[in-house]
Design a protein around this motif. Structure first.
Motif, PDB file in Angstrom:
ATOM      1  N   ALA A 214      66.367 -14.019  64.291  1.00  2.30           N
ATOM      2  CA  ALA A 214      67.339 -15.118  64.325  1.00  2.30           C
ATOM      3  C   ALA A 214      68.750 -14.573  64.508  1.00  2.30           C
ATOM      4  N   ALA A 215      69.063 -13.485  63.816  1.00  4.64           N
ATOM      5  CA  ALA A 215      70.400 -12.879  63.916  1.00  4.64           C
ATOM      6  C   ALA A 215      70.650 -12.358  65.324  1.00  4.64           C
ATOM      7  N   TYR A 216      69.637 -11.760  65.939  1.00  9.10           N
ATOM      8  CA  TYR A 216      69.817 -11.216  67.290  1.00  9.10           C
ATOM      9  C   TYR A 216      70.107 -12.320  68.297  1.00  9.10           C
ATOM     10  N   PHE A 217      69.274 -13.344  68.339  1.00 10.47           N
ATOM     11  CA  PHE A 217      69.482 -14.386  69.334  1.00 10.47           C
ATOM     12  C   PHE A 217      70.757 -15.189  69.063  1.00 10.47           C
ATOM     13  N   ALA A 218      71.101 -15.362  67.806  1.00 11.78           N
ATOM     14  CA  ALA A 218      72.347 -16.055  67.471  1.00 11.78           C
ATOM     15  C   ALA A 218      73.569 -15.281  67.961  1.00 11.78           C
ATOM     16  N   SER A 219      73.450 -13.972  68.056  1.00  9.16           N
ATOM     17  CA  SER A 219      74.582 -13.131  68.454  1.00  9.16           C
ATOM     18  C   SER A 219      74.790 -13.066  69.964  1.00  9.16           C
TER      19      SER A 219
END
Length: 204
Positions: free
Chosen positions: A96-101
């Motif tokens: 989730a953190a990767y795609f949100a970034s």
């Protein structure tokens, strides 16, 4: 009035739960994202309009959807199976953190539908008691991640319409307090097409 209070309390509950949301590690998420890239693109910008763009989406929202697929609160033949393959809840947070970034690519809108869709998005539809989308998703479609209301701007029209129809039929039922189901059941196919076109052309 009662339905409005349910929406308010559900929103407050989601905001409270977001306070304890543990953010993932985007670097670790990138390492785990190879399988996701097959459908959603390496940076989360899918090219198939049936599959959502994940780039720039809210981190808490993405993590919730993955957990919902894992628990079968949200069901999709492909995504449910893929989510089950994620090793841990920590890996869910990292993805989730990767795609949100990542930065989302802009969408496009059918100009013939933009005026009608904009009126629906910003003001709702009093004749059928459809609530304005902007109330939860913001005037530019940026969403409200602490409340787990997704970013909509730039999303594929085909995907947006499909989700609205699934909320309307009850096939998708992981919305808190039935908020989206209560709205979608009052929308016609024409309403959905118009508002989806408007949303796709938004830039937050």
């Amino acid at each position: 009035m009662k339905k409005a209070l349910v929406i308010v309390f559900a929103s407050l509950a989601m905001m409270a739960s977001a306070a304890s949301f543990a953010k993932g590690d985007a670097t670790k998420g990138k390492e785990l994202s190879a399988t996701c890239a097959a459908c959603h693109g390496a940076d989360g910008n899918s090219t198939n309009p049936e599959w959502p763009k994940l780039a720039g989406q809210g981190e808490a929202y993405l993590a919730k959807q993955l957990r919902d697929y894992r628990s079968e609160a949200r069901v999709d033949a492909v995504m449910s199976a893929q989510a089950m393959l994620i090793a841990s809840d920590e890996d869910v947070d990292h993805l989730a953190a990767y795609f949100a970034s990542q930065e989302a690519t802009p969408g496009s809108a059918d100009e013939a539908s933009v005026e009608e869709g904009g009126l629906l998005y910003k003001g709702g539809k009093t004749s059928t008691k459809v609530t304005a989308c902007a109330a939860c998703h913001g005037p530019t479609g940026a969403g409200n991640d602490p409340a787990k209301f997704p970013k909509l701007s730039g999303q594929h029209v085909t995907y947006l319409i499909a989700q609205l129809k699934m909320f309307r039929s009850g096939e998708r039922a992981n919305d808190a307090g039935q908020m989206m189901r209560n709205i979608a059941e009052k929308m016609s196919d024409k309403d959905m097409k118009a508002v989806a076109e408007y949303i796709s052309g938004l830039q937050d």
